[in-house]
Design a protein around this motif. Sequence first.
Motif, PDB file in Angstrom:
ATOM      1  N   TYR A  84     -34.368 -72.791  63.276  1.00 23.86           N
ATOM      2  CA  TYR A  84     -33.120 -72.572  64.013  1.00 23.86           C
ATOM      3  C   TYR A  84     -33.351 -72.848  65.494  1.00 23.86           C
ATOM      4  O   TYR A  84     -32.575 -73.557  66.143  1.00 23.86           O
ATOM      5  CB  TYR A  84     -32.631 -71.135  63.786  1.00 23.86           C
ATOM      6  CG  TYR A  84     -31.271 -70.855  64.370  1.00 23.86           C
ATOM      7  CD1 TYR A  84     -30.115 -71.184  63.678  1.00 23.86           C
ATOM      8  CD2 TYR A  84     -31.139 -70.277  65.637  1.00 23.86           C
ATOM      9  CE1 TYR A  84     -28.852 -70.935  64.223  1.00 23.86           C
ATOM     10  CE2 TYR A  84     -29.892 -70.032  66.186  1.00 23.86           C
ATOM     11  CZ  TYR A  84     -28.754 -70.356  65.473  1.00 23.86           C
ATOM     12  OH  TYR A  84     -27.519 -70.119  66.018  1.00 23.86           O
ATOM     13  N   GLY A 140     -16.240 -71.031  64.525  1.00 23.43           N
ATOM     14  CA  GLY A 140     -15.448 -72.240  64.242  1.00 23.43           C
ATOM     15  C   GLY A 140     -13.993 -71.922  63.939  1.00 23.43           C
ATOM     16  O   GLY A 140     -13.080 -72.622  64.396  1.00 23.43           O
ATOM     17  N   VAL A 163     -22.111 -81.291  56.203  1.00 24.34           N
ATOM     18  CA  VAL A 163     -22.591 -82.199  57.251  1.00 24.34           C
ATOM     19  C   VAL A 163     -23.972 -82.771  56.936  1.00 24.34           C
ATOM     20  O   VAL A 163     -24.388 -83.752  57.567  1.00 24.34           O
ATOM     21  CB  VAL A 163     -22.610 -81.514  58.649  1.00 24.34           C
ATOM     22  CG1 VAL A 163     -21.220 -81.093  59.075  1.00 24.34           C
ATOM     23  CG2 VAL A 163     -23.583 -80.333  58.683  1.00 24.34           C
ATOM     24  N   GLY A 197     -15.991 -67.472  61.291  1.00 26.88           N
ATOM     25  CA  GLY A 197     -16.779 -67.175  62.489  1.00 26.88           C
ATOM     26  C   GLY A 197     -16.260 -67.877  63.728  1.00 26.88           C
ATOM     27  O   GLY A 197     -15.051 -67.972  63.968  1.00 26.88           O
ATOM     28  N   GLY A 232     -17.710 -76.553  60.396  1.00 27.46           N
ATOM     29  CA  GLY A 232     -17.988 -75.114  60.343  1.00 27.46           C
ATOM     30  C   GLY A 232     -16.791 -74.332  60.852  1.00 27.46           C
ATOM     31  O   GLY A 232     -16.918 -73.248  61.414  1.00 27.46           O
ATOM     32  N   GLY A 233     -15.604 -74.900  60.625  1.00 27.55           N
ATOM     33  CA  GLY A 233     -14.392 -74.303  61.192  1.00 27.55           C
ATOM     34  C   GLY A 233     -13.720 -73.274  60.308  1.00 27.55           C
ATOM     35  O   GLY A 233     -12.663 -72.746  60.664  1.00 27.55           O
ATOM     36  N   LEU A 275     -16.489 -79.965  53.604  1.00 25.18           N
ATOM     37  CA  LEU A 275     -17.413 -80.864  54.313  1.00 25.18           C
ATOM     38  C   LEU A 275     -18.815 -80.284  54.240  1.00 25.18           C
ATOM     39  O   LEU A 275     -19.019 -79.097  54.508  1.00 25.18           O
ATOM     40  CB  LEU A 275     -17.005 -80.986  55.795  1.00 25.18           C
ATOM     41  CG  LEU A 275     -17.979 -81.771  56.684  1.00 25.18           C
ATOM     42  CD1 LEU A 275     -17.989 -83.261  56.322  1.00 25.18           C
ATOM     43  CD2 LEU A 275     -17.644 -81.599  58.166  1.00 25.18           C
ATOM     44  N   THR A 319     -24.557 -63.396  61.989  1.00 25.22           N
ATOM     45  CA  THR A 319     -25.387 -62.354  62.620  1.00 25.22           C
ATOM     46  C   THR A 319     -25.204 -60.988  61.955  1.00 25.22           C
ATOM     47  O   THR A 319     -25.588 -59.968  62.525  1.00 25.22           O
ATOM     48  CB  THR A 319     -25.036 -62.225  64.125  1.00 25.22           C
ATOM     49  OG1 THR A 319     -23.613 -62.011  64.242  1.00 25.22           O
ATOM     50  CG2 THR A 319     -25.424 -63.447  64.915  1.00 25.22           C
ATOM     51  N   VAL A 345     -28.946 -79.474  58.591  1.00 29.65           N
ATOM     52  CA  VAL A 345     -27.568 -79.029  58.841  1.00 29.65           C
ATOM     53  C   VAL A 345     -27.300 -78.970  60.349  1.00 29.65           C
ATOM     54  O   VAL A 345     -26.382 -79.587  60.874  1.00 29.65           O
ATOM     55  CB  VAL A 345     -27.307 -77.649  58.196  1.00 29.65           C
ATOM     56  CG1 VAL A 345     -25.921 -77.126  58.578  1.00 29.65           C
ATOM     57  CG2 VAL A 345     -27.450 -77.730  56.671  1.00 29.65           C
ATOM     58  N   LEU A 377     -22.565 -76.745  69.411  1.00 30.18           N
ATOM     59  CA  LEU A 377     -22.937 -75.332  69.495  1.00 30.18           C
ATOM     60  C   LEU A 377     -24.441 -75.210  69.671  1.00 30.18           C
ATOM     61  O   LEU A 377     -25.205 -75.436  68.724  1.00 30.18           O
ATOM     62  CB  LEU A 377     -22.461 -74.595  68.237  1.00 30.18           C
ATOM     63  CG  LEU A 377     -21.076 -73.925  68.325  1.00 30.18           C
ATOM     64  CD1 LEU A 377     -21.109 -72.684  69.204  1.00 30.18           C
ATOM     65  CD2 LEU A 377     -20.006 -74.870  68.819  1.00 30.18           C
ATOM     66  N   LEU A 424     -18.226 -75.778  54.269  1.00 27.10           N
ATOM     67  CA  LEU A 424     -18.628 -75.721  52.861  1.00 27.10           C
ATOM     68  C   LEU A 424     -17.535 -75.033  52.061  1.00 27.10           C
ATOM     69  O   LEU A 424     -16.919 -74.069  52.548  1.00 27.10           O
ATOM     70  CB  LEU A 424     -19.925 -74.921  52.724  1.00 27.10           C
ATOM     71  CG  LEU A 424     -21.180 -75.549  53.337  1.00 27.10           C
ATOM     72  CD1 LEU A 424     -22.380 -74.636  53.104  1.00 27.10           C
ATOM     73  CD2 LEU A 424     -21.437 -76.940  52.774  1.00 27.10           C
ATOM     74  N   GLY A 470     -24.251 -66.249  73.318  1.00 24.22           N
ATOM     75  CA  GLY A 470     -25.204 -65.145  73.179  1.00 24.22           C
ATOM     76  C   GLY A 470     -25.061 -64.560  71.788  1.00 24.22           C
ATOM     77  O   GLY A 470     -24.958 -65.287  70.800  1.00 24.22           O
ATOM     78  N   TRP A 471     -25.001 -63.249  71.687  1.00 22.88           N
ATOM     79  CA  TRP A 471     -24.988 -62.584  70.375  1.00 22.88           C
ATOM     80  C   TRP A 471     -23.540 -62.288  70.018  1.00 22.88           C
ATOM     81  O   TRP A 471     -22.886 -61.437  70.617  1.00 22.88           O
ATOM     82  CB  TRP A 471     -25.878 -61.341  70.423  1.00 22.88           C
ATOM     83  CG  TRP A 471     -27.206 -61.709  71.015  1.00 22.88           C
ATOM     84  CD1 TRP A 471     -27.606 -61.523  72.305  1.00 22.88           C
ATOM     85  CD2 TRP A 471     -28.276 -62.421  70.360  1.00 22.88           C
ATOM     86  NE1 TRP A 471     -28.870 -62.055  72.484  1.00 22.88           N
ATOM     87  CE2 TRP A 471     -29.304 -62.611  71.324  1.00 22.88           C
ATOM     88  CE3 TRP A 471     -28.472 -62.908  69.063  1.00 22.88           C
ATOM     89  CZ2 TRP A 471     -30.501 -63.262  71.026  1.00 22.88           C
ATOM     90  CZ3 TRP A 471     -29.670 -63.556  68.774  1.00 22.88           C
ATOM     91  CH2 TRP A 471     -30.654 -63.722  69.738  1.00 22.88           C
ATOM     92  N   ILE A 472     -23.041 -63.030  69.034  1.00 24.91           N
ATOM     93  CA  ILE A 472     -21.625 -62.996  68.683  1.00 24.91           C
ATOM     94  C   ILE A 472     -21.482 -62.395  67.281  1.00 24.91           C
ATOM     95  O   ILE A 472     -22.227 -62.775  66.359  1.00 24.91           O
ATOM     96  CB  ILE A 472     -21.015 -64.434  68.689  1.00 24.91           C
ATOM     97  CG1 ILE A 472     -21.404 -65.204  69.971  1.00 24.91           C
ATOM     98  CG2 ILE A 472     -19.511 -64.378  68.487  1.00 24.91           C
ATOM     99  CD1 ILE A 472     -20.902 -64.633  71.278  1.00 24.91           C
ATOM    100  N   ALA A 500     -20.767 -76.223  62.575  1.00 26.17           N
ATOM    101  CA  ALA A 500     -21.510 -75.998  61.326  1.00 26.17           C
ATOM    102  C   ALA A 500     -22.938 -75.610  61.656  1.00 26.17           C
ATOM    103  O   ALA A 500     -23.615 -76.291  62.430  1.00 26.17           O
ATOM    104  CB  ALA A 500     -21.488 -77.261  60.469  1.00 26.17           C
TER     105      ALA A 500
END
Length: 245
Positions: free
Chosen positions: A150, A23, A66, A21, A17-18, A64, A188, A109, A135, A42, A181-183, A89
């Motif tokens: 989630y 990652g 996962v 965001g 997931g790099g 990738l 988001t 995932v 994460l 992805l 927290g909320w990033i 990810a």
Amino acid sequence: MTFDSTVLQGKKALITGGTQGIGAAVARQLAGMGARVIAAGLPPAGGWTEDLPLGKTGIRMAALDVSDPHSVSRLFSELDGLDILVNCAGIIRRGAEHEVDVFEQVIAVNLTGTMRVCSAARALLGQDGGAIVNLASMLSFFGGALVPAYAASKGGIAQLTRSLALAYAAEGIRVNAVAPGWIATPLTQALQEDEERSRALLQRTPLGRWGKPEDVAHVVAFLCTPAASFMTGAVVPVDGGYLAA
Ligand code: NAD
């Protein structure tokens, strides 16, 4: 630069997931500390172009999935060593996760995918110690009515982190997690645009702002360095104080 630019010199890092965001911020951060980084995710809808967050950084991006065992083995067959694995990810399907097939997809995932990549990485990391950072989330600590999958996956990530920390310790592999927290990231976006929800989140966040991907990347980076050499099995909140409020 918060860290010395040579502290991870010679280290090889894989960030799932790099490609965007949190990652992508982790990939930039670790590369800035001297690591050789592969950012895997992805395949983007528009292809691997220079417009992507890491497009002009020189950091290697790779495809990738996962949740697909073949995709994971394909990527690992290309690796010639690994010192650091960061599992970023993740997906969320707000409002749809009460449907069991969607529930399964999110778990596949976020939770099973993380376990799959940790298992694939174990032998490589174990050759010379190593660090894994997973994460987690605020939803590792409390429930989410609209996001049962989630929340279950992130509760699972906290327990997976503790369990793998025990299982891998004898091989010198440390396994920790950060709980953001909320990033502000694409994940988001809908929440950021919902004024009422966003205001409520900020009101409960003592530091009074949305987090930046870099806020999380700095703590991930610390956990990957020798400065954290006596830390394993920890789930570290990076939340502007949200959990304390
Ligand atoms: P994002 O949507 O910006 O990025 C997600 C990344 O995951 C992308 O690179 C995407 O390609 C990749 N991905 C999705 N499905 C994949 C799959 N099947 N295989 C491989 N890669 C896949 O999300 P983000 O906000 O940067 O989140 C990164 C991680 O941090 C996630 O695990 C998320 O749950 C967690 N997190 C985010 C927040 C937040 O507020 N943004 C808070 C807590 C935890």
